[in-house]
Design a protein around this motif. Structure first.
Motif, PDB file in Angstrom:
ATOM      1  N   ALA A 118     -10.528 -22.220  13.707  1.00  0.00           N
ATOM      2  CA  ALA A 118     -11.224 -22.645  14.923  1.00  0.00           C
ATOM      3  C   ALA A 118     -12.720 -22.345  14.832  1.00  0.00           C
ATOM      4  CB  ALA A 118     -10.617 -21.961  16.144  1.00  0.00           C
ATOM      5  N   HIS A 119     -13.066 -21.207  14.256  1.00  0.00           N
ATOM      6  CA  HIS A 119     -14.478 -20.852  14.091  1.00  0.00           C
ATOM      7  C   HIS A 119     -15.153 -21.796  13.101  1.00  0.00           C
ATOM      8  CE1 HIS A 119     -18.121 -18.603  13.819  1.00  0.00           C
ATOM      9  NE2 HIS A 119     -17.885 -18.152  12.595  1.00  0.00           N
ATOM     10  N   HIS A 120     -14.489 -22.087  12.010  1.00  0.00           N
ATOM     11  CA  HIS A 120     -15.053 -23.010  11.021  1.00  0.00           C
ATOM     12  C   HIS A 120     -15.310 -24.380  11.637  1.00  0.00           C
ATOM     13  CE1 HIS A 120     -15.587 -25.473   7.491  1.00  0.00           C
ATOM     14  NE2 HIS A 120     -14.519 -26.185   7.809  1.00  0.00           N
ATOM     15  N   ARG A 121     -14.427 -24.831  12.495  1.00  0.00           N
ATOM     16  CA  ARG A 121     -14.560 -26.154  13.108  1.00  0.00           C
ATOM     17  C   ARG A 121     -15.495 -26.160  14.303  1.00  0.00           C
ATOM     18  NH1 ARG A 121      -8.073 -27.667  12.719  1.00  0.00           N
ATOM     19  NH2 ARG A 121      -8.111 -28.301  10.518  1.00  0.00           N
ATOM     20  N   GLY A 122     -16.014 -25.016  14.687  1.00  0.00           N
ATOM     21  CA  GLY A 122     -16.927 -24.935  15.817  1.00  0.00           C
ATOM     22  C   GLY A 122     -16.242 -24.897  17.164  1.00  0.00           C
ATOM     23  N   GLU A 123     -14.921 -24.756  17.163  1.00  0.00           N
ATOM     24  CA  GLU A 123     -14.172 -24.712  18.429  1.00  0.00           C
ATOM     25  C   GLU A 123     -14.289 -23.337  19.080  1.00  0.00           C
ATOM     26  OE1 GLU A 123     -10.863 -27.768  16.498  1.00  0.00           O
ATOM     27  OE2 GLU A 123     -10.352 -25.678  16.907  1.00  0.00           O
ATOM     28  N   TRP A 124     -14.402 -22.306  18.289  1.00  0.00           N
ATOM     29  CA  TRP A 124     -14.660 -20.943  18.760  1.00  0.00           C
ATOM     30  C   TRP A 124     -16.031 -20.537  18.237  1.00  0.00           C
ATOM     31  CZ3 TRP A 124     -10.076 -17.000  18.887  1.00  0.00           C
ATOM     32  CH2 TRP A 124      -8.998 -17.566  19.573  1.00  0.00           C
ATOM     33  N   THR A 125     -16.823 -19.899  19.067  1.00  0.00           N
ATOM     34  CA  THR A 125     -18.195 -19.579  18.686  1.00  0.00           C
ATOM     35  C   THR A 125     -18.502 -18.103  18.897  1.00  0.00           C
ATOM     36  OG1 THR A 125     -19.014 -20.150  20.896  1.00  0.00           O
ATOM     37  CG2 THR A 125     -18.996 -21.904  19.240  1.00  0.00           C
ATOM     38  N   MET A 126     -19.484 -17.633  18.161  1.00  0.00           N
ATOM     39  CA  MET A 126     -19.943 -16.248  18.305  1.00  0.00           C
ATOM     40  C   MET A 126     -21.303 -16.108  17.642  1.00  0.00           C
ATOM     41  SD  MET A 126     -17.960 -14.144  15.344  1.00  0.00           S
ATOM     42  CE  MET A 126     -18.769 -14.289  13.729  1.00  0.00           C
ATOM     43  N   PRO A 127     -22.189 -15.323  18.209  1.00  0.00           N
ATOM     44  CA  PRO A 127     -23.408 -14.943  17.482  1.00  0.00           C
ATOM     45  C   PRO A 127     -23.082 -13.770  16.570  1.00  0.00           C
ATOM     46  CG  PRO A 127     -23.451 -14.030  19.685  1.00  0.00           C
ATOM     47  CD  PRO A 127     -22.187 -14.843  19.594  1.00  0.00           C
ATOM     48  N   PRO A 128     -23.922 -13.495  15.569  1.00  0.00           N
ATOM     49  CA  PRO A 128     -23.686 -12.315  14.727  1.00  0.00           C
ATOM     50  C   PRO A 128     -23.681 -11.040  15.564  1.00  0.00           C
ATOM     51  CG  PRO A 128     -25.312 -13.758  13.729  1.00  0.00           C
ATOM     52  CD  PRO A 128     -25.084 -14.282  15.116  1.00  0.00           C
ATOM     53  N   LYS A 129     -22.915 -10.066  15.106  1.00  0.00           N
ATOM     54  CA  LYS A 129     -22.847  -8.796  15.826  1.00  0.00           C
ATOM     55  C   LYS A 129     -24.205  -8.108  15.833  1.00  0.00           C
ATOM     56  CE  LYS A 129     -19.822  -7.055  12.889  1.00  0.00           C
ATOM     57  NZ  LYS A 129     -18.877  -6.135  12.220  1.00  0.00           N
ATOM     58  N   VAL A 130     -24.435  -7.315  16.867  1.00  0.00           N
ATOM     59  CA  VAL A 130     -25.669  -6.550  17.010  1.00  0.00           C
ATOM     60  C   VAL A 130     -25.374  -5.090  16.700  1.00  0.00           C
ATOM     61  CG1 VAL A 130     -27.458  -5.782  18.614  1.00  0.00           C
ATOM     62  CG2 VAL A 130     -26.583  -8.133  18.742  1.00  0.00           C
ATOM     63  N   TYR A 131     -26.152  -4.507  15.784  1.00  0.00           N
ATOM     64  CA  TYR A 131     -26.006  -3.099  15.427  1.00  0.00           C
ATOM     65  C   TYR A 131     -27.032  -2.257  16.171  1.00  0.00           C
ATOM     66  CZ  TYR A 131     -23.016  -4.244  11.402  1.00  0.00           C
ATOM     67  OH  TYR A 131     -21.999  -4.690  10.596  1.00  0.00           O
ATOM     68  N   VAL A 132     -26.566  -1.161  16.753  1.00  0.00           N
ATOM     69  CA  VAL A 132     -27.449  -0.127  17.293  1.00  0.00           C
ATOM     70  C   VAL A 132     -27.173   1.107  16.445  1.00  0.00           C
ATOM     71  CG1 VAL A 132     -28.117   1.207  19.305  1.00  0.00           C
ATOM     72  CG2 VAL A 132     -27.274  -1.130  19.597  1.00  0.00           C
ATOM     73  N   THR A 133     -28.115   1.433  15.562  1.00  0.00           N
ATOM     74  CA  THR A 133     -27.825   2.423  14.527  1.00  0.00           C
ATOM     75  C   THR A 133     -28.301   3.821  14.884  1.00  0.00           C
ATOM     76  OG1 THR A 133     -29.891   1.948  13.360  1.00  0.00           O
ATOM     77  CG2 THR A 133     -27.962   0.642  12.756  1.00  0.00           C
ATOM     78  N   ASN A 134     -27.525   4.785  14.441  1.00  0.00           N
ATOM     79  CA  ASN A 134     -27.912   6.195  14.518  1.00  0.00           C
ATOM     80  C   ASN A 134     -27.528   6.853  13.198  1.00  0.00           C
ATOM     81  OD1 ASN A 134     -28.936   8.565  15.696  1.00  0.00           O
ATOM     82  ND2 ASN A 134     -26.895   9.211  16.314  1.00  0.00           N
ATOM     83  N   TYR A 135     -27.996   6.247  12.096  1.00  0.00           N
ATOM     84  CA  TYR A 135     -27.660   6.744  10.766  1.00  0.00           C
ATOM     85  C   TYR A 135     -28.382   8.070  10.514  1.00  0.00           C
ATOM     86  CZ  TYR A 135     -25.928   1.999  10.006  1.00  0.00           C
ATOM     87  OH  TYR A 135     -25.255   0.815  10.110  1.00  0.00           O
ATOM     88  N   PRO A 136     -27.752   8.977   9.734  1.00  0.00           N
ATOM     89  CA  PRO A 136     -26.514   8.783   8.978  1.00  0.00           C
ATOM     90  C   PRO A 136     -25.238   9.033   9.762  1.00  0.00           C
ATOM     91  CG  PRO A 136     -27.409  10.929   8.505  1.00  0.00           C
ATOM     92  CD  PRO A 136     -28.395  10.272   9.426  1.00  0.00           C
ATOM     93  N   ALA A 137     -25.344   9.375  11.042  1.00  0.00           N
ATOM     94  CA  ALA A 137     -24.140   9.692  11.809  1.00  0.00           C
ATOM     95  C   ALA A 137     -23.210   8.483  11.934  1.00  0.00           C
ATOM     96  CB  ALA A 137     -24.514  10.209  13.194  1.00  0.00           C
ATOM     97  N   GLY A 138     -23.774   7.321  12.312  1.00  0.00           N
ATOM     98  CA  GLY A 138     -22.941   6.140  12.495  1.00  0.00           C
ATOM     99  C   GLY A 138     -23.690   5.067  13.257  1.00  0.00           C
ATOM    100  N   ASP A 139     -22.932   4.114  13.792  1.00  0.00           N
ATOM    101  CA  ASP A 139     -23.575   3.031  14.528  1.00  0.00           C
ATOM    102  C   ASP A 139     -22.686   2.518  15.649  1.00  0.00           C
ATOM    103  OD1 ASP A 139     -21.883   0.692  13.576  1.00  0.00           O
ATOM    104  OD2 ASP A 139     -22.690   1.323  11.649  1.00  0.00           O
ATOM    105  N   PHE A 140     -23.336   1.809  16.566  1.00  0.00           N
ATOM    106  CA  PHE A 140     -22.670   1.118  17.671  1.00  0.00           C
ATOM    107  C   PHE A 140     -22.812  -0.384  17.419  1.00  0.00           C
ATOM    108  CE2 PHE A 140     -24.382   5.105  19.049  1.00  0.00           C
ATOM    109  CZ  PHE A 140     -23.418   5.670  19.876  1.00  0.00           C
ATOM    110  N   ARG A 141     -21.807  -1.161  17.828  1.00  0.00           N
ATOM    111  CA  ARG A 141     -21.837  -2.597  17.588  1.00  0.00           C
ATOM    112  C   ARG A 141     -21.431  -3.352  18.855  1.00  0.00           C
ATOM    113  NH1 ARG A 141     -18.779  -2.208  11.666  1.00  0.00           N
ATOM    114  NH2 ARG A 141     -19.919  -0.337  11.058  1.00  0.00           N
ATOM    115  N   ALA A 142     -22.197  -4.384  19.182  1.00  0.00           N
ATOM    116  CA  ALA A 142     -21.882  -5.261  20.303  1.00  0.00           C
ATOM    117  C   ALA A 142     -21.508  -6.625  19.737  1.00  0.00           C
ATOM    118  CB  ALA A 142     -23.074  -5.387  21.241  1.00  0.00           C
ATOM    119  N   MET A 143     -20.310  -7.122  20.108  1.00  0.00           N
ATOM    120  CA  MET A 143     -19.772  -8.329  19.475  1.00  0.00           C
ATOM    121  C   MET A 143     -19.212  -9.277  20.545  1.00  0.00           C
ATOM    122  SD  MET A 143     -17.783  -6.285  16.401  1.00  0.00           S
ATOM    123  CE  MET A 143     -17.137  -7.781  15.646  1.00  0.00           C
TER     124      MET A 143
END
Length: 312
Positions: free
Chosen positions: A30-55
């Motif tokens: 469905a994503h390949h055909r454009g029936e389902w859509t999404m922008p790339p995930k957004v990273y909020v980083t706090n390296y080296p501890a880790g990161d947060f992601r909004a999807m």
């Protein structure tokens, strides 16, 4: 307004491994055909501890937002690596329909993506399969393989963890990391901080689903091995910036024409493996459309479960 809440256990009860596999496979197409859509995930980083992601994602009558963390050092603190929430809304009214535990959704969709890619890209007649990394997502991958009639080898740097996963799921502990990494089909689900396949190590005809390197600076395979393999990914925009392929892109070794989206292969719009000797690598960065597939499948089973609600 009352909103359904799916705990991690409720997500597992609602969506079986077979249902997760089918849902994620359909979402790729469905994503390949454009029936389902999404922008790339957004990273909020706090390296080296880790990161947060909004999807975010949209498809199938629903909209989704996943807020999730990846903190690889957490297990040493007695805390999970992945935590967060998935919000599922009605795409026509905007009304929030359900809140789901993100770790359980992530585990199911990670396992499904790894196995779907392996099924479509592995050499016909492949007889051995291994899962390297027995954390939550790796264990779920082994569970999905077992549910689909396979008995995978499992390996983890922690002996107790690999023994526990094998015993609980009916898998087999590999005699060594080398045995696991030498299987016909390998799924790597590690933190991505250690290269598992150094240069020259990939075998002719091998397929590897690379699930761990989902952020900048992570890698499970040496950059030189990318030249030896046929490359596939879940989504080029994400993979070229934050996945296993990103280092190859930055070094000028990998370009868009060198990588095929697995959704295009599943839809019949692109070729997969070209020969029995070809090495295939699948770079997974984790897609919101996969989370949407699992969350939608869970919501469809809500009437069969005794779910609590959240008053808003």
């Amino acid at each position: 307004m009352a909103v359904l809440f799916f705990s991690g256990r409720a997500v597992e009860e609602a969506v079986s491994p077979h249902e997760a596999y089918d849902a994620v496979r359909a979402a790729f197409v469905a994503h390949h055909r454009g029936e389902w859509t999404m922008p790339p995930k957004v990273y909020v980083t706090n390296y080296p501890a880790g990161d947060f992601r909004a999807m975010p994602a949209l498809g199938g009558g629903h909209a989704l937002l996943k807020w999730v963390t990846s903190f690889p050092g957490n297990p040493a603190r007695g805390l999970p690596t992945v935590t967060g929430l998935v919000l599922l809304s009605d795409a026509e009214t905007g009304q929030l329909e359900a809140v789901l535990d993100a770790a359980a959704v992530t585990a199911l969709r990670t396992a499904a993506a790894a196995v779907v890619a392996a099924d479509v890209l592995a050499r016909p007649g492949s007889s051995s399969v291994a899962v390297v990394g027995c954390g939550v997502n790796g264990a779920e991958t082994a569970r999905m393989l077992v549910a689909r009639g396979q008995r995978p080898l499992v390996w983890d740097v922690d002996p107790a963890r690999r023994e526990a996963v094998a015993g609980r799921l009916g898998a087999e502990v590999a005699s060594s990391a080398a045995e696991a990494l030498g299987c016909d089909v390998v799924v790597t689900v590690t933190p991505g901080t250690t290269v598992l396949f150094p240069e020259g190590s990939l075998a002719d005809g091998q397929h590897v689903s690379l699930m761990g390197a989902d952020g900048p600076g992570k890698a499970e395979v040496a950059i030189g091995e990318l030249r030896r393999a046929r490359l596939f990914c879940d989504d080029w925009e994400q993979a070229s910036h934050g996945g296993e392929l990103a280092a190859g892109v930055e070094a000028g070794l990998v370009g868009r024409d060198d990588v095929t989206d697995v959704g295009a292969v599943l839809a019949g719009d692109a070729d997969g493996r070209a020969s029995a000797r070809e090495i295939t690598l699948f770079d997974s960065t984790g897609l919101a459309i996969q989370d949407l597939a699992i969350a939608s499948a869970a919501l469809a089973k809500a009437g069969e479960l005794d779910l609590p609600t959240i008053a808003l």
